[in-house]
Design a protein around this motif. Structure first.
Motif, PDB file in Angstrom:
ATOM      1  N   THR A   1       0.856  -1.187   0.000  1.00 24.93           N
ATOM      2  CA  THR A   1       0.000   0.000   0.000  1.00 24.93           C
ATOM      3  C   THR A   1       0.889   1.233   0.000  1.00 24.93           C
ATOM      4  OG1 THR A   1      -1.702  -1.200   1.226  1.00 24.93           O
ATOM      5  CG2 THR A   1      -1.894   1.185   1.183  1.00 24.93           C
ATOM      6  N   LYS A   2       1.161   1.730  -1.200  1.00 24.83           N
ATOM      7  CA  LYS A   2       2.028   2.911  -1.322  1.00 24.83           C
ATOM      8  C   LYS A   2       1.307   4.165  -0.838  1.00 24.83           C
ATOM      9  CE  LYS A   2       5.206   5.056  -4.535  1.00 24.83           C
ATOM     10  NZ  LYS A   2       5.805   4.983  -5.862  1.00 24.83           N
ATOM     11  N   THR A   3       0.047   4.313  -1.225  1.00 26.12           N
ATOM     12  CA  THR A   3      -0.778   5.411  -0.736  1.00 26.12           C
ATOM     13  C   THR A   3      -2.120   4.821  -0.318  1.00 26.12           C
ATOM     14  OG1 THR A   3      -1.678   5.876  -2.932  1.00 26.12           O
ATOM     15  CG2 THR A   3       0.287   7.103  -2.288  1.00 26.12           C
ATOM     16  N   GLY A   4      -2.792   5.485   0.566  1.00 29.66           N
ATOM     17  CA  GLY A   4      -4.092   4.986   1.022  1.00 29.66           C
ATOM     18  C   GLY A   4      -4.047   4.610   2.474  1.00 29.66           C
ATOM     19  N   GLN A   5      -4.696   3.492   2.785  1.00 30.36           N
ATOM     20  CA  GLN A   5      -4.843   3.135   4.192  1.00 30.36           C
ATOM     21  C   GLN A   5      -4.713   1.638   4.427  1.00 30.36           C
ATOM     22  OE1 GLN A   5      -8.722   4.521   5.213  1.00 30.36           O
ATOM     23  NE2 GLN A   5      -9.772   3.167   3.805  1.00 30.36           N
ATOM     24  N   VAL A   6      -4.342   1.329   5.650  1.00 33.52           N
ATOM     25  CA  VAL A   6      -4.303  -0.036   6.168  1.00 33.52           C
ATOM     26  C   VAL A   6      -4.961   0.025   7.533  1.00 33.52           C
ATOM     27  CG1 VAL A   6      -2.826  -1.898   7.021  1.00 33.52           C
ATOM     28  CG2 VAL A   6      -2.154  -0.615   4.971  1.00 33.52           C
ATOM     29  N   TYR A   7      -5.896  -0.876   7.787  1.00 34.01           N
ATOM     30  CA  TYR A   7      -6.480  -0.907   9.124  1.00 34.01           C
ATOM     31  C   TYR A   7      -6.871  -2.324   9.514  1.00 34.01           C
ATOM     32  CZ  TYR A   7     -11.138  -0.711   6.886  1.00 34.01           C
ATOM     33  OH  TYR A   7     -12.242  -0.958   6.121  1.00 34.01           O
ATOM     34  N   VAL A   8      -7.007  -2.507  10.818  1.00 34.86           N
ATOM     35  CA  VAL A   8      -7.368  -3.801  11.394  1.00 34.86           C
ATOM     36  C   VAL A   8      -8.717  -3.659  12.075  1.00 34.86           C
ATOM     37  CG1 VAL A   8      -6.738  -5.598  13.061  1.00 34.86           C
ATOM     38  CG2 VAL A   8      -4.956  -4.361  11.830  1.00 34.86           C
ATOM     39  N   LEU A   9      -9.585  -4.609  11.815  1.00 38.47           N
ATOM     40  CA  LEU A   9     -10.885  -4.658  12.471  1.00 38.47           C
ATOM     41  C   LEU A   9     -10.910  -5.923  13.320  1.00 38.47           C
ATOM     42  CD1 LEU A   9     -13.811  -3.565  12.714  1.00 38.47           C
ATOM     43  CD2 LEU A   9     -14.380  -5.026  10.765  1.00 38.47           C
ATOM     44  N   VAL A  10     -11.281  -5.785  14.575  1.00 36.34           N
ATOM     45  CA  VAL A  10     -11.389  -6.934  15.478  1.00 36.34           C
ATOM     46  C   VAL A  10     -12.845  -7.038  15.896  1.00 36.34           C
ATOM     47  CG1 VAL A  10     -10.606  -7.989  17.622  1.00 36.34           C
ATOM     48  CG2 VAL A  10      -9.050  -6.511  16.328  1.00 36.34           C
ATOM     49  N   GLU A  11     -13.435  -8.199  15.641  1.00 34.44           N
ATOM     50  CA  GLU A  11     -14.842  -8.426  15.964  1.00 34.44           C
ATOM     51  C   GLU A  11     -14.964  -9.570  16.966  1.00 34.44           C
ATOM     52  OE1 GLU A  11     -16.883  -7.397  11.694  1.00 34.44           O
ATOM     53  OE2 GLU A  11     -16.034  -9.392  11.958  1.00 34.44           O
ATOM     54  N   LEU A  12     -15.828  -9.387  17.941  1.00 36.74           N
ATOM     55  CA  LEU A  12     -16.138 -10.447  18.881  1.00 36.74           C
ATOM     56  C   LEU A  12     -17.168 -11.359  18.215  1.00 36.74           C
ATOM     57  CD1 LEU A  12     -15.859 -11.672  21.702  1.00 36.74           C
ATOM     58  CD2 LEU A  12     -17.639 -10.091  22.466  1.00 36.74           C
ATOM     59  N   GLU A  13     -16.773 -12.602  17.968  1.00 37.57           N
ATOM     60  CA  GLU A  13     -17.630 -13.532  17.239  1.00 37.57           C
ATOM     61  C   GLU A  13     -18.543 -14.346  18.149  1.00 37.57           C
ATOM     62  OE1 GLU A  13     -16.915 -15.605  13.831  1.00 37.57           O
ATOM     63  OE2 GLU A  13     -16.915 -13.530  13.126  1.00 37.57           O
ATOM     64  N   GLU A  14     -17.970 -14.827  19.250  1.00 36.40           N
ATOM     65  CA  GLU A  14     -18.729 -15.740  20.109  1.00 36.40           C
ATOM     66  C   GLU A  14     -18.266 -15.599  21.551  1.00 36.40           C
ATOM     67  OE1 GLU A  14     -19.454 -20.575  20.555  1.00 36.40           O
ATOM     68  OE2 GLU A  14     -18.056 -19.825  19.078  1.00 36.40           O
ATOM     69  N   VAL A  15     -19.201 -15.695  22.460  1.00 36.73           N
ATOM     70  CA  VAL A  15     -18.886 -15.662  23.884  1.00 36.73           C
ATOM     71  C   VAL A  15     -19.544 -16.867  24.536  1.00 36.73           C
ATOM     72  CG1 VAL A  15     -19.132 -14.380  26.043  1.00 36.73           C
ATOM     73  CG2 VAL A  15     -18.803 -13.140  23.891  1.00 36.73           C
ATOM     74  N   THR A  16     -18.752 -17.641  25.261  1.00 33.01           N
ATOM     75  CA  THR A  16     -19.292 -18.741  26.057  1.00 33.01           C
ATOM     76  C   THR A  16     -18.819 -18.524  27.492  1.00 33.01           C
ATOM     77  OG1 THR A  16     -17.417 -20.256  25.830  1.00 33.01           O
ATOM     78  CG2 THR A  16     -19.077 -20.291  24.062  1.00 33.01           C
ATOM     79  N   GLN A  17     -19.189 -19.437  28.362  1.00 37.13           N
ATOM     80  CA  GLN A  17     -18.746 -19.314  29.748  1.00 37.13           C
ATOM     81  C   GLN A  17     -17.243 -19.508  29.883  1.00 37.13           C
ATOM     82  OE1 GLN A  17     -21.100 -22.001  32.107  1.00 37.13           O
ATOM     83  NE2 GLN A  17     -22.749 -20.499  32.338  1.00 37.13           N
ATOM     84  N   THR A  18     -16.629 -20.205  28.928  1.00 32.75           N
ATOM     85  CA  THR A  18     -15.206 -20.524  29.052  1.00 32.75           C
ATOM     86  C   THR A  18     -14.295 -19.780  28.094  1.00 32.75           C
ATOM     87  OG1 THR A  18     -15.458 -22.383  27.527  1.00 32.75           O
ATOM     88  CG2 THR A  18     -15.690 -22.854  29.903  1.00 32.75           C
ATOM     89  N   HIS A  19     -14.831 -19.191  27.026  1.00 34.45           N
ATOM     90  CA  HIS A  19     -13.947 -18.513  26.078  1.00 34.45           C
ATOM     91  C   HIS A  19     -14.676 -17.464  25.244  1.00 34.45           C
ATOM     92  CE1 HIS A  19     -15.722 -21.479  23.314  1.00 34.45           C
ATOM     93  NE2 HIS A  19     -15.344 -20.680  22.340  1.00 34.45           N
TER      94      HIS A  19
END
Length: 93
Positions: free
Chosen positions: A24-42
């Motif tokens: 990416t010479k010009t423009g943008q780079v970004y990271v998206l983090v999404e919570l997919e699943e929640v259980t009692q253990t993880h």
């Protein structure tokens, strides 16, 4: 806190981000983090790396995660690299 393999997660993100920045010479780079699943253990998260770089053809995408593979030889001459980063990331994931 990552329980399991925090070093592997770090390596995967580093490989993905390094490639995104490299192409990416010009423009943008970004990271998206999404919570997919929640259980009692993880909790399960999905990490997505986006960039506005040079792009990859459908044919090139088929080679992308193969060891020692580059999309084309001009890419290697222009940007360098061994073709191992994404293959390693795929194996870790």
């Amino acid at each position: 806190v990552v329980i399991g393999a925090p070093d592997r997660l770090r390596q995967i993100l580093l490989n993905l981000l390094s490639n995104a920045i490299k192409f990416t010479k010009t423009g943008q780079v970004y990271v998206l983090v999404e919570l997919e699943e929640v259980t009692q253990t993880h909790r399960t998260f999905r990490f997505k790396v986006y960039d506005s770089g040079i792009g990859i053809s459908e044919e090139g995408q088929k080679k992308l995660f193969n060891r020692f593979s580059q999309v084309d030889s001009s890419t290697t001459r222009t940007y360098g690299g061994t073709g191992l980063g994404l293959a390693i990331s795929k194996q870790f994931a």
